[in-house]
Design a protein around this motif. Structure first.
Motif, PDB file in Angstrom:
ATOM      1  N   GLY A  55      15.050  15.714  -9.778  1.00  0.00           N
ATOM      2  CA  GLY A  55      15.142  15.391  -8.353  1.00  0.00           C
ATOM      3  C   GLY A  55      13.891  14.720  -7.837  1.00  0.00           C
ATOM      4  N   SER A  56      12.728  15.198  -8.257  1.00  0.00           N
ATOM      5  CA  SER A  56      11.487  14.584  -7.791  1.00  0.00           C
ATOM      6  C   SER A  56      11.334  13.173  -8.342  1.00  0.00           C
ATOM      7  N   ILE A  57      11.733  12.969  -9.584  1.00  0.00           N
ATOM      8  CA  ILE A  57      11.639  11.631 -10.178  1.00  0.00           C
ATOM      9  C   ILE A  57      12.605  10.680  -9.482  1.00  0.00           C
ATOM     10  N   ILE A  58      13.832  11.118  -9.254  1.00  0.00           N
ATOM     11  CA  ILE A  58      14.843  10.259  -8.642  1.00  0.00           C
ATOM     12  C   ILE A  58      14.441   9.848  -7.229  1.00  0.00           C
ATOM     13  N   CYS A  59      13.958  10.783  -6.425  1.00  0.00           N
ATOM     14  CA  CYS A  59      13.549  10.451  -5.049  1.00  0.00           C
ATOM     15  C   CYS A  59      12.402   9.454  -5.029  1.00  0.00           C
ATOM     16  N   SER A  60      11.418   9.662  -5.885  1.00  0.00           N
ATOM     17  CA  SER A  60      10.274   8.753  -5.921  1.00  0.00           C
ATOM     18  C   SER A  60      10.696   7.347  -6.359  1.00  0.00           C
ATOM     19  N   VAL A  61      11.490   7.284  -7.417  1.00  0.00           N
ATOM     20  CA  VAL A  61      11.907   5.974  -7.929  1.00  0.00           C
ATOM     21  C   VAL A  61      12.780   5.245  -6.912  1.00  0.00           C
ATOM     22  N   LEU A  62      13.698   5.957  -6.255  1.00  0.00           N
ATOM     23  CA  LEU A  62      14.557   5.316  -5.251  1.00  0.00           C
ATOM     24  C   LEU A  62      13.739   4.741  -4.092  1.00  0.00           C
ATOM     25  N   MET A  63      12.748   5.489  -3.637  1.00  0.00           N
ATOM     26  CA  MET A  63      11.924   5.005  -2.521  1.00  0.00           C
ATOM     27  C   MET A  63      11.096   3.783  -2.938  1.00  0.00           C
ATOM     28  N   ILE A  64      10.575   3.789  -4.151  1.00  0.00           N
ATOM     29  CA  ILE A  64       9.784   2.659  -4.642  1.00  0.00           C
ATOM     30  C   ILE A  64      10.670   1.425  -4.793  1.00  0.00           C
ATOM     31  N   VAL A  65      11.852   1.593  -5.359  1.00  0.00           N
ATOM     32  CA  VAL A  65      12.770   0.455  -5.545  1.00  0.00           C
ATOM     33  C   VAL A  65      13.224  -0.086  -4.193  1.00  0.00           C
ATOM     34  N   LEU A  66      13.562   0.798  -3.263  1.00  0.00           N
ATOM     35  CA  LEU A  66      13.963   0.367  -1.926  1.00  0.00           C
ATOM     36  C   LEU A  66      12.849  -0.440  -1.263  1.00  0.00           C
ATOM     37  N   THR A  67      11.627   0.051  -1.348  1.00  0.00           N
ATOM     38  CA  THR A  67      10.502  -0.647  -0.728  1.00  0.00           C
ATOM     39  C   THR A  67      10.272  -1.997  -1.390  1.00  0.00           C
TER      40      THR A  67
ATOM     41  N   ALA B 155       0.839  -1.205   0.000  1.00  0.00           N
ATOM     42  CA  ALA B 155       0.000   0.000   0.000  1.00  0.00           C
ATOM     43  C   ALA B 155       0.874   1.255   0.000  1.00  0.00           C
ATOM     44  N   VAL B 156       1.979   1.205   0.738  1.00  0.00           N
ATOM     45  CA  VAL B 156       2.905   2.341   0.765  1.00  0.00           C
ATOM     46  C   VAL B 156       3.496   2.567  -0.629  1.00  0.00           C
ATOM     47  N   ILE B 157       3.814   1.490  -1.344  1.00  0.00           N
ATOM     48  CA  ILE B 157       4.334   1.630  -2.711  1.00  0.00           C
ATOM     49  C   ILE B 157       3.299   2.326  -3.599  1.00  0.00           C
ATOM     50  N   LEU B 158       2.038   1.932  -3.484  1.00  0.00           N
ATOM     51  CA  LEU B 158       0.997   2.570  -4.291  1.00  0.00           C
ATOM     52  C   LEU B 158       0.893   4.061  -3.993  1.00  0.00           C
ATOM     53  N   VAL B 159       0.969   4.413  -2.721  1.00  0.00           N
ATOM     54  CA  VAL B 159       0.919   5.832  -2.351  1.00  0.00           C
ATOM     55  C   VAL B 159       2.149   6.549  -2.891  1.00  0.00           C
ATOM     56  N   GLN B 160       3.314   5.912  -2.821  1.00  0.00           N
ATOM     57  CA  GLN B 160       4.534   6.533  -3.333  1.00  0.00           C
ATOM     58  C   GLN B 160       4.460   6.760  -4.838  1.00  0.00           C
ATOM     59  N   VAL B 161       3.875   5.809  -5.561  1.00  0.00           N
ATOM     60  CA  VAL B 161       3.712   5.983  -7.006  1.00  0.00           C
ATOM     61  C   VAL B 161       2.790   7.174  -7.281  1.00  0.00           C
ATOM     62  N   GLY B 162       1.681   7.231  -6.565  1.00  0.00           N
ATOM     63  CA  GLY B 162       0.754   8.353  -6.743  1.00  0.00           C
ATOM     64  C   GLY B 162       1.395   9.680  -6.412  1.00  0.00           C
ATOM     65  N   MET B 163       2.136   9.720  -5.312  1.00  0.00           N
ATOM     66  CA  MET B 163       2.811  10.970  -4.934  1.00  0.00           C
ATOM     67  C   MET B 163       3.892  11.341  -5.943  1.00  0.00           C
ATOM     68  N   GLY B 164       4.584  10.346  -6.483  1.00  0.00           N
ATOM     69  CA  GLY B 164       5.606  10.620  -7.491  1.00  0.00           C
ATOM     70  C   GLY B 164       5.012  11.183  -8.765  1.00  0.00           C
ATOM     71  N   VAL B 165       3.891  10.615  -9.206  1.00  0.00           N
ATOM     72  CA  VAL B 165       3.225  11.115 -10.413  1.00  0.00           C
ATOM     73  C   VAL B 165       2.725  12.534 -10.181  1.00  0.00           C
ATOM     74  N   TYR B 166       2.116  12.773  -9.026  1.00  0.00           N
ATOM     75  CA  TYR B 166       1.618  14.124  -8.723  1.00  0.00           C
ATOM     76  C   TYR B 166       2.766  15.127  -8.632  1.00  0.00           C
ATOM     77  N   THR B 167       3.859  14.737  -7.988  1.00  0.00           N
ATOM     78  CA  THR B 167       5.009  15.633  -7.874  1.00  0.00           C
ATOM     79  C   THR B 167       5.577  15.961  -9.248  1.00  0.00           C
ATOM     80  N   LEU B 168       5.669  14.961 -10.102  1.00  0.00           N
ATOM     81  CA  LEU B 168       6.163  15.192 -11.460  1.00  0.00           C
ATOM     82  C   LEU B 168       5.227  16.138 -12.208  1.00  0.00           C
ATOM     83  N   TRP B 169       3.933  15.909 -12.109  1.00  0.00           N
ATOM     84  CA  TRP B 169       2.956  16.759 -12.776  1.00  0.00           C
ATOM     85  C   TRP B 169       3.048  18.205 -12.271  1.00  0.00           C
TER      86      TRP B 169
END
Length: 130
Positions: free
Chosen positions: A60-72, A15-29
């Motif tokens: 920077g926003s893309i890198i942080c989101s992707v790193l957190m998703i991969v780590l999780t 569930a945290v991964i799903l939220v991180q994906v959503g937050m990453g997409v919103y941050t990118l947008w």
């Protein structure tokens, strides 16, 4: 019972991964929209003499989101194999995700992974390694 609580903790990490994906997409947008808006304002008003909005914020926003998703993802993968580092990593991911929209999943995941049976199992493995 211990296995069920561990599975609940893993589901919370998904569930945290799903939220991180959503937050990453919103941050990118939001960052791309800000980039477009600032550059439009600067092109219409050259007398402002401000530095242009660069690609650093977008990357920077893309890198942080992707790193957190991969780590999780890797934490979940190794937590299924009951590796001690993954239990510690899961606690860290859930704590970092708590001040976001993942708050309910973070709380449930922390309660599940810090349950006495689950915790003692992983702490016993930690003490063996030391």
């Amino acid at each position: 019972m211990k296995e069920q609580k561990l599975k609940r903790g893993i589901l919370c990490l998904y569930a945290v991964i799903l939220v991180q994906v959503g937050m990453g997409v919103y941050t990118l947008w939001a960052t791309v929209n800000a980039y477009i808006s600032v550059n439009k304002i600067l092109s219409e008003n050259p007398e402002l003499n401000l530095p242009s909005f660069g690609y650093g914020a977008i990357s920077g926003s893309i890198i942080c989101s992707v790193l957190m998703i991969v780590l999780t993802y890797y934490v979940i993968k190794d937590l299924k194999q009951k590796k001690t580092w993954a239990w510690v990593g899961a606690l860290v991911v859930l704590l970092f995700s708590a001040p976001s929209f993942a708050l309910p999943a973070s709380i449930i995941g922390l309660i599940s992974l810090l349950d006495e049976e689950v915790r003692n199992d992983f702490i016993a493995d930690l003490q063996k390694a030391i």
